[in-house]
Every structure is written in C-alpha cells, then in structure tokens.
Design a protein around this motif. Structure first.
Motif, PDB file in Angstrom:
ATOM      1  N   LEU A   1       0.833  -1.210   0.000  1.00  0.00           N
ATOM      2  CA  LEU A   1       0.000   0.000   0.000  1.00  0.00           C
ATOM      3  C   LEU A   1       0.866   1.258   0.000  1.00  0.00           C
ATOM      4  O   LEU A   1       0.600   2.210  -0.736  1.00  0.00           O
ATOM      5  CB  LEU A   1      -0.936   0.021   1.212  1.00  0.00           C
ATOM      6  CG  LEU A   1      -2.088  -0.985   1.202  1.00  0.00           C
ATOM      7  CD1 LEU A   1      -2.812  -0.973   2.547  1.00  0.00           C
ATOM      8  CD2 LEU A   1      -3.052  -0.717   0.064  1.00  0.00           C
ATOM      9  N   ILE A   2       1.907   1.260   0.813  1.00  0.00           N
ATOM     10  CA  ILE A   2       2.816   2.413   0.877  1.00  0.00           C
ATOM     11  C   ILE A   2       3.483   2.637  -0.471  1.00  0.00           C
ATOM     12  O   ILE A   2       3.559   3.767  -0.966  1.00  0.00           O
ATOM     13  CB  ILE A   2       3.868   2.220   1.985  1.00  0.00           C
ATOM     14  CG1 ILE A   2       3.195   2.230   3.361  1.00  0.00           C
ATOM     15  CG2 ILE A   2       4.964   3.280   1.894  1.00  0.00           C
ATOM     16  CD1 ILE A   2       4.102   1.756   4.495  1.00  0.00           C
ATOM     17  N   ALA A   3       3.971   1.556  -1.076  1.00  0.00           N
ATOM     18  CA  ALA A   3       4.641   1.663  -2.384  1.00  0.00           C
ATOM     19  C   ALA A   3       3.691   2.243  -3.431  1.00  0.00           C
ATOM     20  O   ALA A   3       4.099   3.077  -4.250  1.00  0.00           O
ATOM     21  CB  ALA A   3       5.170   0.301  -2.822  1.00  0.00           C
ATOM     22  N   ASN A   4       2.443   1.816  -3.404  1.00  0.00           N
ATOM     23  CA  ASN A   4       1.460   2.348  -4.354  1.00  0.00           C
ATOM     24  C   ASN A   4       1.161   3.814  -4.079  1.00  0.00           C
ATOM     25  O   ASN A   4       1.027   4.607  -5.017  1.00  0.00           O
ATOM     26  CB  ASN A   4       0.174   1.513  -4.323  1.00  0.00           C
ATOM     27  CG  ASN A   4       0.278   0.286  -5.181  1.00  0.00           C
ATOM     28  OD1 ASN A   4       0.153   0.369  -6.398  1.00  0.00           O
ATOM     29  ND2 ASN A   4       0.543  -0.850  -4.566  1.00  0.00           N
ATOM     30  N   ARG A   5       1.068   4.181  -2.807  1.00  0.00           N
ATOM     31  CA  ARG A   5       0.841   5.598  -2.461  1.00  0.00           C
ATOM     32  C   ARG A   5       1.994   6.444  -2.986  1.00  0.00           C
ATOM     33  O   ARG A   5       1.786   7.481  -3.630  1.00  0.00           O
ATOM     34  CB  ARG A   5       0.712   5.774  -0.942  1.00  0.00           C
ATOM     35  CG  ARG A   5       0.620   7.237  -0.526  1.00  0.00           C
ATOM     36  CD  ARG A   5       0.514   7.428   0.953  1.00  0.00           C
ATOM     37  NE  ARG A   5       1.631   6.949   1.735  1.00  0.00           N
ATOM     38  CZ  ARG A   5       2.825   7.536   1.816  1.00  0.00           C
ATOM     39  NH1 ARG A   5       3.086   8.632   1.131  1.00  0.00           N
ATOM     40  NH2 ARG A   5       3.766   7.034   2.588  1.00  0.00           N
ATOM     41  N   GLN A   6       3.210   5.992  -2.727  1.00  0.00           N
ATOM     42  CA  GLN A   6       4.394   6.744  -3.159  1.00  0.00           C
ATOM     43  C   GLN A   6       4.505   6.789  -4.679  1.00  0.00           C
ATOM     44  O   GLN A   6       4.877   7.824  -5.238  1.00  0.00           O
ATOM     45  CB  GLN A   6       5.645   6.137  -2.535  1.00  0.00           C
ATOM     46  CG  GLN A   6       5.694   6.325  -1.036  1.00  0.00           C
ATOM     47  CD  GLN A   6       6.827   5.565  -0.369  1.00  0.00           C
ATOM     48  OE1 GLN A   6       7.342   4.575  -0.915  1.00  0.00           O
ATOM     49  NE2 GLN A   6       7.213   6.005   0.816  1.00  0.00           N
ATOM     50  N   ALA A   7       4.169   5.686  -5.343  1.00  0.00           N
ATOM     51  CA  ALA A   7       4.240   5.648  -6.817  1.00  0.00           C
ATOM     52  C   ALA A   7       3.265   6.647  -7.445  1.00  0.00           C
ATOM     53  O   ALA A   7       3.525   7.177  -8.525  1.00  0.00           O
ATOM     54  CB  ALA A   7       3.946   4.234  -7.319  1.00  0.00           C
ATOM     55  N   LYS A   8       2.180   6.922  -6.749  1.00  0.00           N
ATOM     56  CA  LYS A   8       1.205   7.900  -7.246  1.00  0.00           C
ATOM     57  C   LYS A   8       1.551   9.321  -6.820  1.00  0.00           C
ATOM     58  O   LYS A   8       0.832  10.260  -7.121  1.00  0.00           O
ATOM     59  CB  LYS A   8      -0.191   7.527  -6.770  1.00  0.00           C
ATOM     60  CG  LYS A   8      -0.635   6.189  -7.333  1.00  0.00           C
ATOM     61  CD  LYS A   8      -2.108   6.011  -7.242  1.00  0.00           C
ATOM     62  CE  LYS A   8      -2.547   4.674  -7.793  1.00  0.00           C
ATOM     63  NZ  LYS A   8      -2.378   4.513  -9.217  1.00  0.00           N
ATOM     64  N   GLY A   9       2.659   9.463  -6.087  1.00  0.00           N
ATOM     65  CA  GLY A   9       3.098  10.783  -5.667  1.00  0.00           C
ATOM     66  C   GLY A   9       2.249  11.392  -4.562  1.00  0.00           C
ATOM     67  O   GLY A   9       2.224  12.613  -4.406  1.00  0.00           O
ATOM     68  N   LEU A  10       1.552  10.542  -3.811  1.00  0.00           N
ATOM     69  CA  LEU A  10       0.699  11.039  -2.733  1.00  0.00           C
ATOM     70  C   LEU A  10       1.443  11.048  -1.407  1.00  0.00           C
ATOM     71  O   LEU A  10       2.123  10.077  -1.063  1.00  0.00           O
ATOM     72  CB  LEU A  10      -0.541  10.152  -2.579  1.00  0.00           C
ATOM     73  CG  LEU A  10      -1.556  10.174  -3.708  1.00  0.00           C
ATOM     74  CD1 LEU A  10      -2.633   9.125  -3.472  1.00  0.00           C
ATOM     75  CD2 LEU A  10      -2.180  11.548  -3.817  1.00  0.00           C
ATOM     76  N   SER A  11       1.292  12.108  -0.676  1.00  0.00           N
ATOM     77  CA  SER A  11       1.818  12.161   0.688  1.00  0.00           C
ATOM     78  C   SER A  11       0.810  11.487   1.615  1.00  0.00           C
ATOM     79  O   SER A  11      -0.326  11.206   1.236  1.00  0.00           O
ATOM     80  CB  SER A  11       1.997  13.621   1.124  1.00  0.00           C
ATOM     81  OG  SER A  11       0.724  14.262   1.198  1.00  0.00           O
ATOM     82  N   ILE A  12       1.245  11.242   2.844  1.00  0.00           N
ATOM     83  CA  ILE A  12       0.327  10.701   3.844  1.00  0.00           C
ATOM     84  C   ILE A  12      -0.848  11.671   4.016  1.00  0.00           C
ATOM     85  O   ILE A  12      -2.003  11.259   4.093  1.00  0.00           O
ATOM     86  CB  ILE A  12       1.050  10.444   5.181  1.00  0.00           C
ATOM     87  CG1 ILE A  12       1.988   9.240   5.033  1.00  0.00           C
ATOM     88  CG2 ILE A  12       0.060  10.208   6.308  1.00  0.00           C
ATOM     89  CD1 ILE A  12       2.825   8.940   6.261  1.00  0.00           C
TER      90      ILE A  12
END
Length: 76
Positions: free
Chosen positions: A17-28
């Motif tokens: 999930l974290i990798a996908n969030r980061q791949a989409k350029g989304l911050s927490i």
C-alpha cells in the motif's frame, strides 16, 4: 495464531500500500484527505501501529485506485 499486525505477510501488504501511495506521488496527508481521516490515522496504519480491517483496506485501495485482490494475493 499469529497476531495479524506482527505477521510478515501483513507487513508486506502494508508495504505494498505504501509503495502504491508513493508511486502515485501522494503524501500521507493527501491520502488522509482522500480517505477523510487524520494524517495520524494513516501514519499509524503505515507504521504498523494500527491494523486495517477489511472495509478500511478496500477504502485504501479505492483511494489509491488499485485492485484490492492484488494485495490479497500477497497474503498467500
């Protein structure tokens, strides 16, 4: 029975999930806004301090525009 939160497979799922969030350029913060939760809530989940239930997992996947089944396959 192993506690889910300390399971290596659960950690792999959260890592996915974290990798996908980061791949989409989304911050927490951005993800928290999409989910209508606090940044602390997302941080606690990502740092394995709080466990996701199934409903929350599906919401996370929807916010990240990813297929929940792909993550479930990691648990096999």
């Amino acid at each position: 029975m192993i506690k889910t939160i300390s399971s290596p497979k659960y950690a792999r799922l959260i890592g996915w999930l974290i990798a996908n969030r980061q791949a989409k350029g989304l911050s927490i913060r951005a993800l928290a806004e999409l989910l209508s939760v606090t940044t602390t809530a997302v941080h606690r989940i990502e740092s394995l301090e709080r466990r996701l239930d199934v409903f929350e997992y599906v919401q996370f996947c929807a916010a990240l525009e990813i297929d929940p089944l792909e993550g479930i396959r990691l648990l096999r």
